[in-house]
Design an enzyme around this catalytic site. Structure first.
Site, mmCIF file in Angstrom:
data_model
loop_
_atom_site.group_PDB
_atom_site.id
_atom_site.type_symbol
_atom_site.label_atom_id
_atom_site.label_comp_id
_atom_site.label_asym_id
_atom_site.label_seq_id
_atom_site.Cartn_x
_atom_site.Cartn_y
_atom_site.Cartn_z
ATOM 1 N N TYR A 265 -6.053 16.817 -7.509
ATOM 2 C CA TYR A 265 -5.315 15.776 -8.239
ATOM 3 C C TYR A 265 -4.117 16.395 -8.961
ATOM 4 O O TYR A 265 -2.976 15.926 -8.820
ATOM 5 C CB TYR A 265 -6.255 15.080 -9.228
ATOM 6 C CG TYR A 265 -5.555 14.205 -10.248
ATOM 7 C CD1 TYR A 265 -4.971 12.994 -9.873
ATOM 8 C CD2 TYR A 265 -5.468 14.591 -11.588
ATOM 9 C CE1 TYR A 265 -4.325 12.195 -10.815
ATOM 10 C CE2 TYR A 265 -4.828 13.799 -12.530
ATOM 11 C CZ TYR A 265 -4.256 12.611 -12.148
ATOM 12 O OH TYR A 265 -3.613 11.825 -13.075
ATOM 13 N N THR B 299 0.751 14.283 -15.597
ATOM 14 C CA THR B 299 -0.500 14.554 -16.292
ATOM 15 C C THR B 299 -0.600 15.992 -16.806
ATOM 16 O O THR B 299 0.026 16.907 -16.247
ATOM 17 C CB THR B 299 -1.666 14.286 -15.306
ATOM 18 O OG1 THR B 299 -2.871 14.868 -15.813
ATOM 19 C CG2 THR B 299 -1.411 14.890 -13.926
ATOM 20 N N ASP C 9 0.870 -1.179 0.000
ATOM 21 C CA ASP C 9 0.000 0.000 0.000
ATOM 22 C C ASP C 9 0.907 1.229 0.000
ATOM 23 O O ASP C 9 1.650 1.466 0.951
ATOM 24 C CB ASP C 9 -0.900 -0.013 1.241
ATOM 25 C CG ASP C 9 -1.828 1.189 1.282
ATOM 26 O OD1 ASP C 9 -1.660 2.101 0.441
ATOM 27 O OD2 ASP C 9 -2.711 1.221 2.149
HETATM 28 N N1 LIG Z 1 -5.946 7.792 -16.733
HETATM 29 C C1 LIG Z 1 -5.720 8.951 -17.338
HETATM 30 O O1 LIG Z 1 -6.545 9.461 -18.117
HETATM 31 C C2 LIG Z 1 -4.414 9.674 -17.130
HETATM 32 C C3 LIG Z 1 -4.206 10.906 -17.744
HETATM 33 C C4 LIG Z 1 -2.986 11.565 -17.556
HETATM 34 C C5 LIG Z 1 -1.995 10.992 -16.773
HETATM 35 N N2 LIG Z 1 -2.247 9.808 -16.157
HETATM 36 C C6 LIG Z 1 -1.186 9.240 -15.313
HETATM 37 O O2 LIG Z 1 -0.763 8.027 -15.919
HETATM 38 C C7 LIG Z 1 -0.383 7.098 -14.910
HETATM 39 C C8 LIG Z 1 -1.111 5.775 -15.102
HETATM 40 O O3 LIG Z 1 -2.501 6.010 -15.027
HETATM 41 P P1 LIG Z 1 -3.550 4.820 -15.184
HETATM 42 O O4 LIG Z 1 -4.629 5.311 -16.078
HETATM 43 O O5 LIG Z 1 -2.851 3.554 -15.510
HETATM 44 O O6 LIG Z 1 -4.117 4.763 -13.697
HETATM 45 P P2 LIG Z 1 -5.064 3.645 -13.042
HETATM 46 O O7 LIG Z 1 -5.592 2.732 -14.076
HETATM 47 O O8 LIG Z 1 -6.014 4.381 -12.171
HETATM 48 O O9 LIG Z 1 -4.050 2.819 -12.143
HETATM 49 C C9 LIG Z 1 -3.488 3.365 -10.994
HETATM 50 C C10 LIG Z 1 -3.025 2.205 -10.126
HETATM 51 O O10 LIG Z 1 -2.461 2.779 -8.942
HETATM 52 C C11 LIG Z 1 -2.829 1.927 -7.870
HETATM 53 N N3 LIG Z 1 -2.897 2.573 -6.572
HETATM 54 C C12 LIG Z 1 -3.660 3.636 -6.207
HETATM 55 N N4 LIG Z 1 -3.530 3.858 -4.890
HETATM 56 C C13 LIG Z 1 -2.667 2.914 -4.421
HETATM 57 C C14 LIG Z 1 -2.151 2.615 -3.141
HETATM 58 N N5 LIG Z 1 -2.499 3.299 -2.056
HETATM 59 N N6 LIG Z 1 -1.275 1.578 -3.042
HETATM 60 C C15 LIG Z 1 -0.920 0.852 -4.104
HETATM 61 N N7 LIG Z 1 -1.402 1.079 -5.343
HETATM 62 C C16 LIG Z 1 -2.263 2.100 -5.499
HETATM 63 C C17 LIG Z 1 -4.234 1.452 -8.203
HETATM 64 O O11 LIG Z 1 -4.463 0.271 -7.479
HETATM 65 P P3 LIG Z 1 -5.890 -0.447 -7.444
HETATM 66 O O12 LIG Z 1 -6.019 -1.090 -8.797
HETATM 67 O O13 LIG Z 1 -5.777 -1.413 -6.327
HETATM 68 O O14 LIG Z 1 -6.899 0.639 -7.198
HETATM 69 C C18 LIG Z 1 -4.164 1.273 -9.709
HETATM 70 O O15 LIG Z 1 -3.857 -0.063 -10.061
HETATM 71 C C19 LIG Z 1 -0.667 7.797 -13.570
HETATM 72 O O16 LIG Z 1 0.514 8.393 -13.109
HETATM 73 C C20 LIG Z 1 -1.662 8.867 -13.928
HETATM 74 O O17 LIG Z 1 -1.604 9.963 -13.041
HETATM 75 C C21 LIG Z 1 -3.411 9.121 -16.335
#
Ligand SMILES: NC(=O)c1ccc[n+]([C@@H]2O[C@H](COP(=O)([O-])OP(=O)(O)OC[C@H]3O[C@@H](n4cnc5c(N)ncnc54)[C@H](OP(=O)(O)O)[C@@H]3O)[C@@H](O)[C@H]2O)c1
Length: 320
Positions: free
Chosen positions: A131, A107, A42
């Site tokens: 965020y 982001t 975590d």
């Molecule tokens: N999604 C977008 O549109 C977007 C846009 C711009 C930038 N980004 C950036 O791109 C990157 C990847 O994004 P993504 O879309 O792959 O995000 P995502 O699908 O939401 O995945 C984030 C992961 O982080 C894990 N997480 C969150 N809190 C946690 C904790 N306390 N301990 C351990 N794990 C934790 C989550 O675990 P759980 O599965 O257990 O919840 C999830 O698997 C991030 O840095 C995000 O900020 C994303």
């Protein structure tokens, strides 16, 4: 080599499992890769994170995890900062202290979206919501730690936007709604670039690893990483729906029945940047200086081509 990947159950974390798997399957000397999710560590628990890093001793740390619930972050500020600022700070400190390479993700939400045209890496951050503020704090912490370090450690922060992959995302939400509703209303005055998670994992590894999966030397800093082109949420919804129809999906909506609306007509708890367009010239220059056309081709993939192929795959897998 030892690689530690955080966020294994997220869109980008799953993409890394696939992409790293393919890249290393052909190698005789395979790196040792560990994928870590919330159950294993975590990230709100800094001590557990430090312990894991010290135990595994990675040469490459990939942080695909994040607190990504943009609206919920408005009321969960402490948790958002713990995951998006403190946890990457700990990872960066480990990398800086141990000569390791750190790849992190940020982001378009670190910007206020007021700029006309494409954002550059060194444009001033001015996040609108919690965020974005927590992600900006993560960027600042990483840069601060590596600034006082001059050994073999290095870092890249890939700023990206509108990510979609294996998980919940805008495209899948739109296609689900399009199965049930006759009409959709989608924002058409916010601009950005949809980014496929697999594409992002490929581009990241193109910067960090050579063809033998050995670490490359690169210039530490922020790199904007999005495919070519730009669109609006409305443009993305229309393309996704058309691609699904072309793939034979039974939808009640077609692109003509997707009504464009203004962002002010769809208020959300967290404000979003109106302009999320980011220039990728810096990454282009790096790949061009290496003379590697395949990496440039990958970087230049048009966003719409990638979305069409993603939607076709969803249809093939029976997910729409
Ligand atoms: N999604 C977008 O549109 C977007 C846009 C711009 C930038 N980004 C950036 O791109 C990157 C990847 O994004 P993504 O879309 O792959 O995000 P995502 O699908 O939401 O995945 C984030 C992961 O982080 C894990 N997480 C969150 N809190 C946690 C904790 N306390 N301990 C351990 N794990 C934790 C989550 O675990 P759980 O599965 O257990 O919840 C999830 O698997 C991030 O840095 C995000 O900020 C994303």
């Amino acid at each position: 080599m030892k690689i530690l990947v955080f966020g294994k159950d997220g869109q980008l974390g799953k993409a890394f499992q696939e992409v790293l798997g393919v890249r290393t399957s052909v190698l005789l000397a395979k790196p040792v890769v560990q994928f870590v999710g919330r159950t294993e560590c975590d990230l709100a628990n800094g001590e557990a994170l430090t312990q894991l890093l010290n135990q595994f001793q990675p040469q490459l740390i990939i942080n695909a995890s994040a607190y990504t619930e943009v609206d919920k972050a408005e009321t969960e500020s402490d948790l958002a900062f713990a995951i998006n600022a403190r946890a990457p700070e700990i990872m960066a400190q480990y990398a800086a202290d141990h000569g390791a390479t750190f790849l992190h993700y940020s982001t378009d939400y670190v910007f206020d979206g007021e700029k006309y045209g494409f954002y550059l890496e060194d444009d001033i951050r001015n996040p609108l919501g919690v965020y974005g503020k927590s992600k900006a704090a993560g960027e600042e912490a990483i840069a601060r730690i590596f600034a006082s370090n001059n050994d073999s450690s290095q870092y890249a922060i890939f700023r990206t936007s509108w990510v979609y992959g294996d998980g919940g995302n805008f495209i899948r939400t739109i296609l689900r709604l399009a199965m049930d509703r006759e009409e959709l209303k989608i924002i058409h005055d916010q601009f950005g670039v949809p980014t496929n998670a697999n594409w992002l994992a490929q581009v990241s590894l193109d910067l960090a690893l050579d063809e033998h999966a050995c670490l490359r030397k690169f210039i530490s800093g922020i790199y904007h990483a999005v495919p070519a082109g730009e669109t609006t949420w409305h443009g993305l919804a229309c393309l996704a729906v058309q691609a699904a129809l072309d793939a034979g999906a039974a939808l009640k909506v077609n692109p003509a029945s997707i009504q464009p609306i203004l962002a002010v007509e769809y208020p959300l708890p967290a404000p979003r940047p109106m302009n999320s367009r980011m220039s990728t010239d810096k990454l282009h220059q790096v790949f061009a200086s290496w003379g590697d056309m395949s990496k440039l081709e990958q970087l230049n993939q048009p966003w719409d081509e990638a979305v069409r192929s993603y939607v076709a795959n969803l249809a093939k897998d029976g997910l729409i």
